[in-house]
Design a protein around this motif. Structure first.
Motif, short mmCIF file in Angstrom:
data_model
loop_
_atom_site.label_atom_id
_atom_site.label_comp_id
_atom_site.label_asym_id
_atom_site.label_seq_id
_atom_site.Cartn_x
_atom_site.Cartn_y
_atom_site.Cartn_z
N LEU A 31 0.82 -1.20 0.00
CA LEU A 31 0.00 0.00 0.00
C LEU A 31 0.86 1.27 0.00
O LEU A 31 0.57 2.22 -0.73
N LEU A 32 1.91 1.29 0.81
CA LEU A 32 2.80 2.45 0.84
C LEU A 32 3.50 2.65 -0.49
O LEU A 32 3.60 3.78 -0.99
N VAL A 33 4.00 1.58 -1.07
CA VAL A 33 4.68 1.69 -2.37
C VAL A 33 3.70 2.16 -3.43
O VAL A 33 4.03 3.04 -4.25
N ALA A 34 2.49 1.63 -3.43
CA ALA A 34 1.49 2.06 -4.40
C ALA A 34 1.17 3.54 -4.22
O ALA A 34 1.03 4.29 -5.20
N PHE A 35 1.07 3.99 -2.95
CA PHE A 35 0.79 5.39 -2.68
C PHE A 35 1.91 6.28 -3.23
O PHE A 35 1.65 7.29 -3.88
#
Length: 103
Positions: A31-35
């Motif tokens: 999720l953090l990488v996608a954000f």
């Protein structure tokens, strides 16, 4: 991801859902990488819009300056013609005044 969450020792066989905290770690990491990737994409798009707007403003400014120069030139031309006529009329009125005074 599933294989990593099932490991409980190097020599033993994996156990299904042995450590659910690892699953939580991978989900939060994704999720953090996608954000951040989405944030970079949006940043690039916004930067390109700003650059295009600045270029468009420069072009519009140049067009406005050219239009203003054209108007000023037109005013100068229109002023130069009447001022010439005014000076001729003014000169003729002086002559008339001098002739009237001499009489």
């Amino acid at each position: 991801m599933n294989n990593v969450s099932n490991v409980h020792a190097f020599v033993l066989q994996p156990i299904v859902n042995y450590n659910e905290w690892r699953l939580l770690y991978f989900i939060s990491f994704l999720l953090l990488v996608a954000f951040f990737v989405l944030n970079m994409f949006v940043g690039v798009v916004v930067e390109n819009f700003h650059r295009c707007r600045e270029e468009q403003e420069k072009e519009e400014k140049a067009l406005r300056a050219a239009k203003r120069a054209k108007k000023l030139e037109k005013k100068r031309r229109s002023k130069s013609s009447p001022s010439f006529l005014f000076s001729v009329n003014h000169h003729s009125s002086r002559c008339k005044e001098q002739t009237l005074e001499s009489i």
